[in-house]
Enzyme design. Structure first.
Site, PDB file in Angstrom:
ATOM      1  N   GLU A  24       7.545   0.968   1.360  1.00 46.68           N
ATOM      2  CA  GLU A  24       7.200   0.448   0.043  1.00 46.68           C
ATOM      3  C   GLU A  24       7.287   1.586  -0.971  1.00 46.68           C
ATOM      4  O   GLU A  24       6.833   2.690  -0.725  1.00 46.68           O
ATOM      5  CB  GLU A  24       5.776  -0.139   0.044  1.00 46.68           C
ATOM      6  CG  GLU A  24       5.648  -1.399   0.879  1.00 46.68           C
ATOM      7  CD  GLU A  24       4.320  -2.134   0.640  1.00 46.68           C
ATOM      8  OE1 GLU A  24       3.597  -1.791  -0.314  1.00 46.68           O
ATOM      9  OE2 GLU A  24       4.028  -3.052   1.431  1.00 46.68           O
ATOM     10  N   HIS A  79       4.795  -1.754  -7.286  1.00 40.29           N
ATOM     11  CA  HIS A  79       5.178  -1.384  -5.930  1.00 40.29           C
ATOM     12  C   HIS A  79       6.153  -2.404  -5.400  1.00 40.29           C
ATOM     13  O   HIS A  79       6.372  -3.450  -6.018  1.00 40.29           O
ATOM     14  CB  HIS A  79       3.963  -1.212  -5.008  1.00 40.29           C
ATOM     15  CG  HIS A  79       3.266  -2.481  -4.609  1.00 40.29           C
ATOM     16  ND1 HIS A  79       2.466  -3.198  -5.483  1.00 40.29           N
ATOM     17  CD2 HIS A  79       3.238  -3.165  -3.435  1.00 40.29           C
ATOM     18  CE1 HIS A  79       1.970  -4.247  -4.842  1.00 40.29           C
ATOM     19  NE2 HIS A  79       2.429  -4.260  -3.595  1.00 40.29           N
ATOM     20  N   HIS A  81       7.870  -4.807  -2.221  1.00 38.31           N
ATOM     21  CA  HIS A  81       7.679  -5.522  -0.967  1.00 38.31           C
ATOM     22  C   HIS A  81       9.035  -5.621  -0.294  1.00 38.31           C
ATOM     23  O   HIS A  81       9.800  -6.535  -0.588  1.00 38.31           O
ATOM     24  CB  HIS A  81       7.113  -6.927  -1.223  1.00 38.31           C
ATOM     25  CG  HIS A  81       5.652  -6.961  -1.517  1.00 38.31           C
ATOM     26  ND1 HIS A  81       4.983  -8.121  -1.821  1.00 38.31           N
ATOM     27  CD2 HIS A  81       4.727  -5.974  -1.536  1.00 38.31           C
ATOM     28  CE1 HIS A  81       3.697  -7.837  -2.012  1.00 38.31           C
ATOM     29  NE2 HIS A  81       3.523  -6.548  -1.862  1.00 38.31           N
ATOM     30  N   ASP A  92      -3.176  -6.174  -1.076  1.00 40.15           N
ATOM     31  CA  ASP A  92      -3.085  -5.753  -2.474  1.00 40.15           C
ATOM     32  C   ASP A  92      -4.363  -6.114  -3.226  1.00 40.15           C
ATOM     33  O   ASP A  92      -4.899  -5.317  -4.001  1.00 40.15           O
ATOM     34  CB  ASP A  92      -1.892  -6.424  -3.174  1.00 40.15           C
ATOM     35  CG  ASP A  92      -0.560  -5.924  -2.651  1.00 40.15           C
ATOM     36  OD1 ASP A  92      -0.497  -4.789  -2.149  1.00 40.15           O
ATOM     37  OD2 ASP A  92       0.424  -6.681  -2.763  1.00 40.15           O
TER      38      ASP A  92
HETATM   39 ZN   LIG Z   1       1.888  -5.383  -2.008  1.00 35.85          ZN
END
Ligand SMILES: [Zn+2]
Length: 142
Positions: A24, A79, A81, A92
């Site tokens: 990630e 961020h 995925h 999250d």
């Molecule tokens: Zn996430």
């Protein structure tokens, strides 16, 4: 409330996310609640970066110091995925402070934007934010 995202922010976050997959990617968003105008990639220092992210605290503190000194305002965080689903996970939500910051999640070509709150519709922490992409000169490559 609709938030405007500069095309360059989407291009930049997608590029970094593709480069770092299957880990990630993560970083900061700059601007205001109404308009995300810039982004920064930050090292993901999570112990399991293929499943989680943790923004390098040193980079976050540096950005906070710069903000206090009159620099770019931190509008939120982004961020990726790598799995391809741009929906915030329960993990999250557990990490997110209910501080009203924006969260951009990038998953391949897909992306989604959320605002954190103490009573969000998703996982009790996130509300979806409608997005307008600000096309700007020089972004023709997308
Ligand atoms: Zn996430």
């Amino acid at each position: 409330m609709t938030t405007c995202i500069s095309r360059s922010v989407l291009i930049g976050t997608r590029r970094i996310s593709a480069d770092l997959a299957p880990r990630e990617a993560c970083g900061l968003l700059f601007g205001s609640a109404d308009a995300i105008t810039a982004m920064q990639g930050v090292e993901n220092v999570a112990e399991d970066p293929e499943r989680r992210f943790e923004i390098d605290p040193a980079a976050l503190f540096a950005a906070l110091r710069a903000e206090r000194a009159g620099g770019p305002r931190i509008a939120g965080y982004w961020h990726s995925h790598p799995s391809g689903d741009p929906t915030p996970s329960a993990t999250d939500a557990a990490m997110a402070a209910a501080d009203g910051k924006l969260w951009l999640i990038v998953a391949g070509e897909a992306a989604s934007l959320w605002r954190t709150s103490a009573a969000g519709a998703l996982h009790g922490r996130f509300d979806a934010v409608p997005v307008i992409v600000d096309e700007e000169p020089g972004a023709s490559e997308w």
